[in-house]
Design an enzyme around this catalytic site. Sequence first.
Site, PDB file in Angstrom:
ATOM      1  N   ASP A  17      29.383  37.709  34.772  1.00 25.20           N
ATOM      2  CA  ASP A  17      28.411  38.111  35.791  1.00 25.20           C
ATOM      3  C   ASP A  17      27.646  39.369  35.394  1.00 25.20           C
ATOM      4  O   ASP A  17      26.415  39.397  35.414  1.00 25.20           O
ATOM      5  CB  ASP A  17      29.106  38.348  37.137  1.00 25.20           C
ATOM      6  CG  ASP A  17      29.619  37.062  37.755  1.00 25.20           C
ATOM      7  OD1 ASP A  17      29.843  36.089  37.004  1.00 25.20           O
ATOM      8  OD2 ASP A  17      29.813  37.027  38.972  1.00 25.20           O
ATOM      9  N   ARG A  97      36.321  51.351  45.372  1.00 25.63           N
ATOM     10  CA  ARG A  97      34.860  51.340  45.322  1.00 25.63           C
ATOM     11  C   ARG A  97      34.218  52.730  45.441  1.00 25.63           C
ATOM     12  O   ARG A  97      33.259  53.021  44.728  1.00 25.63           O
ATOM     13  CB  ARG A  97      34.299  50.398  46.388  1.00 25.63           C
ATOM     14  CG  ARG A  97      34.714  48.931  46.231  1.00 25.63           C
ATOM     15  CD  ARG A  97      34.813  48.501  44.802  1.00 25.63           C
ATOM     16  NE  ARG A  97      35.015  47.073  44.632  1.00 25.63           N
ATOM     17  CZ  ARG A  97      35.589  46.531  43.568  1.00 25.63           C
ATOM     18  NH1 ARG A  97      36.041  47.324  42.599  1.00 25.63           N
ATOM     19  NH2 ARG A  97      35.721  45.228  43.458  1.00 25.63           N
ATOM     20  N   ASP A 126      31.950  44.388  49.116  1.00 29.15           N
ATOM     21  CA  ASP A 126      31.753  45.372  48.066  1.00 29.15           C
ATOM     22  C   ASP A 126      30.323  45.883  47.979  1.00 29.15           C
ATOM     23  O   ASP A 126      30.089  47.046  47.642  1.00 29.15           O
ATOM     24  CB  ASP A 126      32.190  44.796  46.715  1.00 29.15           C
ATOM     25  CG  ASP A 126      33.697  44.861  46.521  1.00 29.15           C
ATOM     26  OD1 ASP A 126      34.352  45.629  47.246  1.00 29.15           O
ATOM     27  OD2 ASP A 126      34.220  44.137  45.659  1.00 29.15           O
ATOM     28  N   SER A 180      38.918  33.693  41.757  1.00 31.74           N
ATOM     29  CA  SER A 180      38.413  34.940  41.176  1.00 31.74           C
ATOM     30  C   SER A 180      39.381  36.064  41.493  1.00 31.74           C
ATOM     31  O   SER A 180      40.106  36.022  42.498  1.00 31.74           O
ATOM     32  CB  SER A 180      37.026  35.269  41.730  1.00 31.74           C
ATOM     33  OG  SER A 180      37.095  35.535  43.119  1.00 31.74           O
TER      34      SER A 180
END
Length: 404
Positions: A17, A97, A126, A180
Amino acid sequence: MSDSVKKVVLAYSGGLDTSVILKWLQSTYNCEVVTFTADLGQGEELEPARHKAELMGVKQIFIDDLREEFVKDFVAPMMRSNALYEGQYLLGTSIARPLIAKRQIEIAKQVGADAVSHGATGKGNDQVRFELGYYALAPDIRIIAPWREWDLTSREALIAFAEAHQIPIPRDKRGESPFSTDANLLHTSSEGKVLEDPWEEVPDYVYSRTDNPETAPDVPEYITIDFERGDPVAVNGEGLSPATLLKKLNDLGKLHGIGRLDLVENRFVGMKSRGMYETPGGTIWHAAHRGIESITLDRGAAHLKDELAVRYAEMIYNGFWFAPEREMLQAAIDYTQAKVTGTVRLKLYKGSVNVVGRKSPYSLYSPKIVTFEDDAGAYDQRDAKGFIKLNALRLRLLGQRDRG
């Protein structure tokens, strides 16, 4: 629009990605891309990300070891609060994050970038967490979120783009990925594909951080954790740095199958999602912290802290680490930890962690007062009569009124 961006800092993992995003940024915005890869203890070799970025023409590459900062300045403050999102989730992805966003903005300022970019999709939490962090630290920063801009809407489209631009694709990415994952030193999360039906049990092959509790050792293991001012500082008497200590607890938790969670949660953007979380060391840490607090915190402070923990968890989950209300709560929480010092003994056995002993020089537990034996006058049981009658007064008045 493309002319307005000269240099962008991309949060880059080296995977499919973000490698596609790197090339897409170069071609769409005709800008210089600086890559930033954070080592948060995800257990992956990060040098391939550097090599891949170099192959794609990136001149400024940052690969930073943030493990100690992650545990000391983000995980530990959160764990002092006993935060659990929706009563269960230890916030492993959420708490990573703000640190990534913080370092990304620092790099942007260092290299003179006018934009930052991330690989989060438009469906998840996110994107919110990254961007709230960016804006809090650099209010005028330009944010590029490719998943909200491009027309690459499937795995096949990403692979086709990568092939068209000679981007190396890992062999396992060419097939349909069964789920994932996101990992750091605190946890591993898995979601999507095979996990999307909440009725179906999580397949064994999804678990990567914990051994199966059913095949874990048949003999329990006892450990001790020492705390100072609310933070763990030693395991079995051995002083360890924050990141090293969490890794030690992770190893213990893995062996005994501790920390698995199958959860359907409410995302901040509004949808429900099903995920599987493995937080072996964090689960032990959480139990031990509550254990030491049980003898060192006053009832009023402890109960109020439990109420605040719900709000605190929502703030972390929703991305408000840098918001003033989180900092206000943190100050209150940290105030309560001044005497949360001592040792907790825990029993680890087949997926469970139980506090079986606790001691502290600041303990509020008084054997002399609580004993069922003769307390030699330490507590006058006759005091309870007036205490009960005063607390019953309003109930008696209600009963008299309603009976009549």
